[in-house]
Design an enzyme around this catalytic site. Structure first.
Site, PDB file in Angstrom:
ATOM      1  N   PHE A  95       0.800  -1.229   0.000  1.00 54.41           N
ATOM      2  CA  PHE A  95       0.000   0.000   0.000  1.00 54.41           C
ATOM      3  C   PHE A  95       0.829   1.275   0.000  1.00 54.41           C
ATOM      4  CE2 PHE A  95       0.739  -0.121   4.621  1.00 54.41           C
ATOM      5  CZ  PHE A  95       0.935   1.222   4.878  1.00 54.41           C
ATOM      6  N   LYS A 130      -1.531  -7.122  -9.515  1.00 55.06           N
ATOM      7  CA  LYS A 130      -2.499  -6.969  -8.428  1.00 55.06           C
ATOM      8  C   LYS A 130      -2.020  -5.833  -7.521  1.00 55.06           C
ATOM      9  CE  LYS A 130      -2.969  -8.285  -4.269  1.00 55.06           C
ATOM     10  NZ  LYS A 130      -3.609  -7.104  -3.637  1.00 55.06           N
ATOM     11  N   SER A 163       4.988  -7.076   3.418  1.00 57.60           N
ATOM     12  CA  SER A 163       5.566  -7.391   4.726  1.00 57.60           C
ATOM     13  C   SER A 163       6.317  -8.726   4.675  1.00 57.60           C
ATOM     14  CB  SER A 163       4.449  -7.458   5.765  1.00 57.60           C
ATOM     15  OG  SER A 163       3.522  -8.458   5.376  1.00 57.60           O
ATOM     16  N   CYS A 184       9.557   1.465   3.309  1.00 55.81           N
ATOM     17  CA  CYS A 184      10.427   0.324   3.630  1.00 55.81           C
ATOM     18  C   CYS A 184      11.847   0.799   3.872  1.00 55.81           C
ATOM     19  CB  CYS A 184      10.390  -0.713   2.523  1.00 55.81           C
ATOM     20  SG  CYS A 184      11.174  -0.139   1.019  1.00 55.81           S
ATOM     21  N   GLU A 194       8.594  -4.181  12.990  1.00 51.52           N
ATOM     22  CA  GLU A 194       8.444  -3.055  12.069  1.00 51.52           C
ATOM     23  C   GLU A 194       7.154  -2.319  12.455  1.00 51.52           C
ATOM     24  OE1 GLU A 194       7.478  -3.980   7.938  1.00 51.52           O
ATOM     25  OE2 GLU A 194       8.669  -2.268   7.266  1.00 51.52           O
TER      26      GLU A 194
HETATM   27  P1  NAD Z   1       1.199  -6.642   3.136  1.00 52.93           P
HETATM   28  O1  NAD Z   1       2.201  -7.733   3.226  1.00 52.93           O
HETATM   29  O2  NAD Z   1       0.113  -6.590   4.131  1.00 52.93           O
HETATM   30  O3  NAD Z   1       0.474  -6.662   1.701  1.00 52.93           O
HETATM   31  C1  NAD Z   1       1.219  -6.724   0.511  1.00 52.93           C
HETATM   32  C2  NAD Z   1       0.392  -7.448  -0.541  1.00 52.93           C
HETATM   33  O4  NAD Z   1       0.116  -8.764  -0.075  1.00 52.93           O
HETATM   34  C3  NAD Z   1      -0.953  -6.776  -0.812  1.00 52.93           C
HETATM   35  O5  NAD Z   1      -1.157  -6.729  -2.192  1.00 52.93           O
HETATM   36  C4  NAD Z   1      -1.950  -7.662  -0.097  1.00 52.93           C
HETATM   37  O6  NAD Z   1      -3.171  -7.741  -0.781  1.00 52.93           O
HETATM   38  C5  NAD Z   1      -1.287  -9.016  -0.074  1.00 52.93           C
HETATM   39  N1  NAD Z   1      -1.603  -9.803   1.141  1.00 52.93           N
HETATM   40  C6  NAD Z   1      -1.844  -9.313   2.382  1.00 52.93           C
HETATM   41  N2  NAD Z   1      -2.093 -10.326   3.237  1.00 52.93           N
HETATM   42  C7  NAD Z   1      -2.002 -11.467   2.526  1.00 52.93           C
HETATM   43  C8  NAD Z   1      -2.153 -12.857   2.849  1.00 52.93           C
HETATM   44  N3  NAD Z   1      -2.433 -13.249   4.075  1.00 52.93           N
HETATM   45  N4  NAD Z   1      -1.980 -13.768   1.867  1.00 52.93           N
HETATM   46  C9  NAD Z   1      -1.673 -13.377   0.605  1.00 52.93           C
HETATM   47  N5  NAD Z   1      -1.544 -12.081   0.249  1.00 52.93           N
HETATM   48  C10 NAD Z   1      -1.688 -11.131   1.187  1.00 52.93           C
HETATM   49  O7  NAD Z   1       2.037  -5.259   3.103  1.00 52.93           O
HETATM   50  P2  NAD Z   1       1.453  -3.787   3.126  1.00 52.93           P
HETATM   51  O8  NAD Z   1       0.947  -3.502   4.494  1.00 52.93           O
HETATM   52  O9  NAD Z   1       0.580  -3.542   1.960  1.00 52.93           O
HETATM   53  O10 NAD Z   1       2.790  -2.949   2.862  1.00 52.93           O
HETATM   54  C11 NAD Z   1       3.680  -2.589   3.871  1.00 52.93           C
HETATM   55  C12 NAD Z   1       4.835  -3.573   3.962  1.00 52.93           C
HETATM   56  O11 NAD Z   1       5.523  -3.615   2.706  1.00 52.93           O
HETATM   57  C13 NAD Z   1       5.889  -3.159   4.974  1.00 52.93           C
HETATM   58  O12 NAD Z   1       6.313  -4.298   5.664  1.00 52.93           O
HETATM   59  C14 NAD Z   1       7.012  -2.592   4.131  1.00 52.93           C
HETATM   60  O13 NAD Z   1       8.294  -2.645   4.713  1.00 52.93           O
HETATM   61  C15 NAD Z   1       6.926  -3.473   2.932  1.00 52.93           C
HETATM   62  N6  NAD Z   1       7.564  -2.876   1.772  1.00 52.93           N
HETATM   63  C16 NAD Z   1       8.770  -3.363   1.405  1.00 52.93           C
HETATM   64  C17 NAD Z   1       9.438  -2.799   0.348  1.00 52.93           C
HETATM   65  C18 NAD Z   1      10.801  -3.301  -0.030  1.00 52.93           C
HETATM   66  O14 NAD Z   1      11.360  -2.797  -1.005  1.00 52.93           O
HETATM   67  N7  NAD Z   1      11.368  -4.268   0.682  1.00 52.93           N
HETATM   68  C19 NAD Z   1       8.855  -1.743  -0.364  1.00 52.93           C
HETATM   69  C20 NAD Z   1       7.596  -1.281   0.019  1.00 52.93           C
HETATM   70  C21 NAD Z   1       6.959  -1.864   1.102  1.00 52.93           C
END
Ligand code: NAD
Length: 486
Positions: free
Chosen positions: A155, A179, A232, A287, A386
């Site tokens: 997000f 997606k 995450s 991140c 985090e």
């Molecule tokens: P998230 O893991 O909750 O969601 C990411 C994606 O996974 C979304 O599209 C979501 O629909 C999907 N998802 C969520 N729960 C799921 C499940 N149980 N099973 C399958 N798919 C699922 O992450 P978020 O809250 O959207 O984003 C924030 C996180 O992203 C933070 O941890 C941040 O550090 C990380 N991030 C990392 C980078 C990087 O370059 N390493 C960059 C941006 C964000």
């Protein structure tokens, strides 16, 4: 007629057409600065994913045989569309995510830079060869597209993160399914409208809205060859395991806990504004955000006091308003999570030097005041987890070695920075850091589109990183031909 318009239910983009999802459930998309619903995301099904993959598979033979220079031309057009709509896209990002307009503009710019690098495909896709590997025998290596590729986005960068993947996948001759995050689908909706004007054959790019079900269907679908994930750590690990299990190539970028080390010889007048932006920019939802501030030796008191003053002076409000330094966090649920960590830090015995809960904040929306904890020790939950919010934790270290030991003990290793005027300390830090994106007197060590982006340890699952030359490796397979003509 009441005069009140209903928030739009979004559609998927499949095979070149906007298509209603077969979802039975929808998620409210809110403007986090106002707390009002602005759209509804369909929680699409495995059937919707299958339709998108079939459309992408149909488009693949023609697209992969299209000359790279023609594929690149479509991306030149896309680049210009993004440039023409930069301000509109940035406003959309702020409206659906909450970050300030300046930050949103920067993120769209970073996305455009990915498209620009992808436009170099005719050169970057070149293979190599050697004649006479044996008498009259020559050998060549050619890069070929891998097939249908998919990406799953988080997000926090609604416009930029999908552009880490889409332009590179497409110029390499692959077809693509995206997606977006169900919490921030609107800038992608708009980008796909712009892609519609770029002369791409139907099925080359597809958009499927949704959450867990869509992600699982992508991991399991036998028609998808490569998956990119950003989110995450627990979900990154899960996606990596599930998608590699079905034979796909996967790059999965996870969460972070970034250490910012300040040496006693750092120029604090220059460093503190940069560090403040690193911790509180984007309300801590990056991140690459600073998370643990590690003042070394005698610098502790001065660094803490300046950080306290900086946090107290931040202007919190709607990111669309001029003069605002920090917007809201993404949702009411996330606000509760961040505030829960403030409670937790207090109960763990850390010293709350700035209490964001005491800050007077706008009534509507999901605002959290900036906090600073001092005397944080590595075993505390606020030093381990985090938080992804505007909470700085100050954990003093005796010396550089002690600071590096703290970093080694943490499972995440995304980005880290050192502030110093010593070349020796900077060199040692860059060499020994576990994180694979390192800043020296830089608060947010974000590699540009032509360099590889991605962390290490529990912050990254896979081998090839995002954008730069790694993208051309990830999105192609190498074919070796050995020929004898004599
Ligand atoms: P998230 O893991 O909750 O969601 C990411 C994606 O996974 C979304 O599209 C979501 O629909 C999907 N998802 C969520 N729960 C799921 C499940 N149980 N099973 C399958 N798919 C699922 O992450 P978020 O809250 O959207 O984003 C924030 C996180 O992203 C933070 O941890 C941040 O550090 C990380 N991030 C990392 C980078 C990087 O370059 N390493 C960059 C941006 C964000």
């Amino acid at each position: 007629m009441t005069g009140m318009s209903q928030p739009a239910v979004l559609e998927n983009f499949i095979g070149g057409r906007w298509t209603p999802s077969s979802a039975s459930q929808h998620l409210d998309v809110t403007n986090p600065a106002k707390g009002v619903v602005i759209a509804k995301t369909p929680m699409s099904t495995a059937g919707d994913v299958d339709a998108a993959v079939k459309a992408a598979a149909r488009a693949f033979p023609g697209w992969s045989e299209t000359p790279p220079v023609v594929r690149a031309r479509a991306m030149f057009t896309f680049r210009q569309k993004l440039e023409d709509h930069l301000e509109e896209l940035a406003r959309l990002v702020t409206t659906e995510h909450g970050k300030t307009l300046d930050e949103a503009r920067g993120s769209v710019r970073r996305g455009i830079e990915c498209v620009e690098v992808a436009c170099g495909a005719p050169s970057l896709l070149m293979g190599y060869g050697l004649e006479n590997i044996s008498t009259n025998v020559d050998c060549t290596v050619m890069r070929q597209a891998v097939g249908v590729c998919a990406a799953i986005a988080p997000f926090n960068f609604p416009a930029m993160v999908p552009l880490w993947f889409l332009p590179f996948a497409v110029v390499c001759g692959n077809t693509f399914v995206l997606k977006p995050s169900e919490q921030v689908p609107l800038s992608q909706q708009r980008m796909f409208q712009l892609l519609q004007e770029c002369d791409l054959p139907p099925g080359v790019v597809n958009l499927v809205h949704g959450g867990k079900d869509v992600v699982e269907a992508i991991c399991d679908h036998p028609g998808i060859r490569a998956v990119s994930f950003v989110g995450s750590t627990p979900i990154a690990r899960l996606v990596y395991q599930r998608a590699t299990h079905t034979g796909k190539r996967v790059q999965a970028l996870g969460g972070a806990k970034n250490f910012i080390v300040v040496m006693p010889d750092a120029d604090l007048d220059r460093a503190i504004p940069i560090i403040t932006e690193s911790f509180y920019g984007c309300a801590g939802e990056r991140c690459l955000a600073g998370s643990i501030l590690v003042p070394v030796g005698p610098s502790h008191k001065d660094v803490r006091d300046r950080m306290v003053a900086a946090a107290e002076s931040l202007v919190v409000g709607d990111g669309l308003e001029p003069g605002v330094d920090m917007g809201p966090v993404i949702s009411a649920r996330h606000r509760e999570k961040v505030l829960g960590y403030v409670e937790r830090g207090v109960s763990e015995g850390a010293k709350l030097a700035v209490d964001g809960r005491a800050r007077k904040l706008p009534q509507d929306g999901y605002f959290v005041g900036p906090s600073v904890f001092d005397q944080v020790t590595p075993s505390m939950a606020i030093a381990q987890d985090e938080i992804f919010g505007p909470v700085a934790t100050v954990a003093p270290a005796k010396d550089l070695d002690d600071a590096l030991k703290m970093m080694y003990a943490h499972p995440n290793a995304n980005a880290t920075s050192i502030f110093t005027s010593s070349g020796k300390a900077a060199r040692e830090f860059a060499h020994r850091a576990t994180a694979s994106m390192v800043g020296v007197n830089i608060g947010v060590a974000a590699p540009m589109a032509y360099f590889p982006f991605g962390g290490a340890r529990d912050s990254f699952f896979g081998d090839l990183k995002v954008h730069g030359r790694d993208a051309f490796e990830f999105y192609t397979d190498k074919k070796v031909t050995i020929s004898r003509w004599s």
